[in-house]
Scaffold this motif. Structure first.
Motif, PDB file in Angstrom:
ATOM      1  N   UNK A 146      22.464  16.902 -26.010  1.00  0.00           N
ATOM      2  CA  UNK A 146      21.604  18.000 -26.159  1.00  0.00           C
ATOM      3  C   UNK A 146      22.039  19.124 -27.240  1.00  0.00           C
ATOM      4  N   UNK A 147      23.581  18.979 -27.533  1.00  0.00           N
ATOM      5  CA  UNK A 147      23.804  19.956 -28.442  1.00  0.00           C
ATOM      6  C   UNK A 147      23.959  19.155 -29.871  1.00  0.00           C
ATOM      7  N   UNK A 148      23.518  19.684 -30.783  1.00  0.00           N
ATOM      8  CA  UNK A 148      23.184  18.958 -32.175  1.00  0.00           C
ATOM      9  C   UNK A 148      24.462  18.348 -32.566  1.00  0.00           C
ATOM     10  N   UNK A 149      25.292  18.957 -32.574  1.00  0.00           N
ATOM     11  CA  UNK A 149      26.505  18.525 -33.190  1.00  0.00           C
ATOM     12  C   UNK A 149      27.016  17.260 -32.490  1.00  0.00           C
ATOM     13  N   UNK A 150      27.057  17.290 -31.329  1.00  0.00           N
ATOM     14  CA  UNK A 150      27.235  16.029 -30.609  1.00  0.00           C
ATOM     15  C   UNK A 150      26.468  14.851 -30.906  1.00  0.00           C
ATOM     16  N   UNK A 151      25.011  15.246 -30.986  1.00  0.00           N
ATOM     17  CA  UNK A 151      24.307  14.243 -31.210  1.00  0.00           C
ATOM     18  C   UNK A 151      24.302  13.566 -32.745  1.00  0.00           C
ATOM     19  N   UNK A 152      24.445  14.345 -33.621  1.00  0.00           N
ATOM     20  CA  UNK A 152      24.813  13.840 -34.834  1.00  0.00           C
ATOM     21  C   UNK A 152      25.883  13.134 -35.165  1.00  0.00           C
ATOM     22  N   UNK A 153      26.930  13.388 -34.279  1.00  0.00           N
ATOM     23  CA  UNK A 153      28.434  12.650 -34.274  1.00  0.00           C
ATOM     24  C   UNK A 153      28.013  11.123 -33.793  1.00  0.00           C
ATOM     25  N   UNK A 154      27.267  11.351 -32.550  1.00  0.00           N
ATOM     26  CA  UNK A 154      27.011  10.061 -32.007  1.00  0.00           C
ATOM     27  C   UNK A 154      25.893   9.081 -32.857  1.00  0.00           C
ATOM     28  N   UNK A 155      25.121   9.584 -33.438  1.00  0.00           N
ATOM     29  CA  UNK A 155      24.274   8.831 -34.390  1.00  0.00           C
ATOM     30  C   UNK A 155      25.089   8.184 -35.625  1.00  0.00           C
ATOM     31  N   UNK A 156      26.076   8.918 -35.973  1.00  0.00           N
ATOM     32  CA  UNK A 156      26.699   8.478 -37.165  1.00  0.00           C
ATOM     33  C   UNK A 156      27.536   7.468 -36.441  1.00  0.00           C
ATOM     34  N   UNK A 157      28.246   7.390 -35.502  1.00  0.00           N
ATOM     35  CA  UNK A 157      28.771   6.307 -34.922  1.00  0.00           C
ATOM     36  C   UNK A 157      27.852   5.124 -34.690  1.00  0.00           C
TER      37      UNK A 157
END
Length: 302
Positions: free
Chosen positions: A279-290
């Motif tokens: 729910x933290x955008x930075x974490x979401x973006x990093x996960x989606x990249x992976x």
């Protein structure tokens, strides 16, 4: 400057030993140092690391053969504006160019010839190092795959259905989220994980939750977890693991929550665990990249 930071020290030692210790097995002239045949043949025999060492010896021999000129140049490196983290031959050439008024024409010719030989050596080293790195990466990947805790996977979902390793083989990527009911950050991301699950369905993937309080089919813990999931409108699958299984032991070893990992079609963990809620955008973006990288790799292998 990679290993070359040790060259000045090496030259000082060589001076004390009349340069007899630097040549090793590679007593190479400038012309032989530029030849690729020895490096290629050693790489072909699977001894790329030894070939790299031999090439560094060839460079050291160049420094030793023309020690006076090179010691002068090394002493001026602090005055050069060249980038020592870039191409090594360019760095040496830049240092020479910046200080050329301090050298005789003969010294400049000698150093320039040596630098071009070093450029050829560095190209060979880079190619061989790539082979070594690729081999090391493959060894690490194989070791990780052999040690995956999700081989021979077995679990039960919260509705009592048995789940095996087809969970992974049927998905391009499986996002496994480890959480527990009393963890506020864990609960805070559940609705976002449900959204992610809907996104992943179109990509050939799935989100799966693992509540670490529900090991061994703990009915009370499962009931509590289901209430929390329902309150957050999270309808994706959640699993209860056997505590003595490899997957259960892996989950028991997690110290930070929530933790999210990616598992490929073969049951192998891919990349590093993500700590913290998506729910933290930075974490979401990093996960989606992976996730995208795993999906891309899966598509390439089909």
């Amino acid at each position: 400057m990679k290993k070359k930071l040790n060259v000045v020290t090496a030259l000082a030692v060589c001076a004390a030993l009349s340069f007899t210790a630097c040549g090793g097995s590679a007593s190479a002239s400038s012309s032989s140092a530029a030849s690729s045949t020895p490096a290629v043949s050693e790489a072909a025999s699977g001894d790329a690391s030894a070939a790299i060492d031999d090439l560094y010896q060839q460079e050291n021999q160049l420094f030793a053969d023309h020690a006076d000129a090179w010691n002068k140049l090394f002493g001026m490196m602090g005055k050069s504006e060249s980038d020592s983290n870039g191409d090594y031959a360019d760095f040496l050439a830049g240092t020479l160019e910046a200080n050329k008024d301090s050298f005789t024409e003969e010294e400049i010719a000698t150093l320039t010839a040596d630098i071009e030989s070093i450029r050829g050596i560095e190209a060979q080293i880079a190619a061989l190092q790539s082979q070594v790195d690729t081999s090391s990466a493959a060894d690490s990947t194989n070791a990780a795959q052999e040690a995956s805790p999700f081989k021979n996977f077995s679990a039960t979902d919260f509705d009592g259905n048995k789940v095996d390793d087809t969970l992974f083989s049927n998905n391009a990527v499986t996002v496994m989220n480890f959480w527990f009911t009393g963890c506020k950050p864990c609960v805070g991301e559940l609705s976002k994980l449900n959204e992610l699950n809907e996104t992943l369905k179109a990509m050939g993937g799935e989100v799966v939750g693992v509540n670490t309080e529900t090991f061994d089919g703990n009915e009370s813990a499962i009931a509590d977890a289901k209430k929390v999931l329902e309150s957050q409108n999270a309808a994706y699958r959640n699993l209860s693991l056997n505590s003595d299984s490899e997957a259960g032991k892996y989950a028991s070893g997690i110290m930070a929550f929530p933790t999210t990992i990616l598992v490929d079609r073969n049951g192998n963990i891919v990349g590093e665990p993500l700590l913290g809620g998506i729910d933290i955008q930075e974490n979401y973006d990093a996960l989606m990249q992976q996730i995208q990288s795993v999906v891309d790799a899966d598509n390439a292998n089909q």
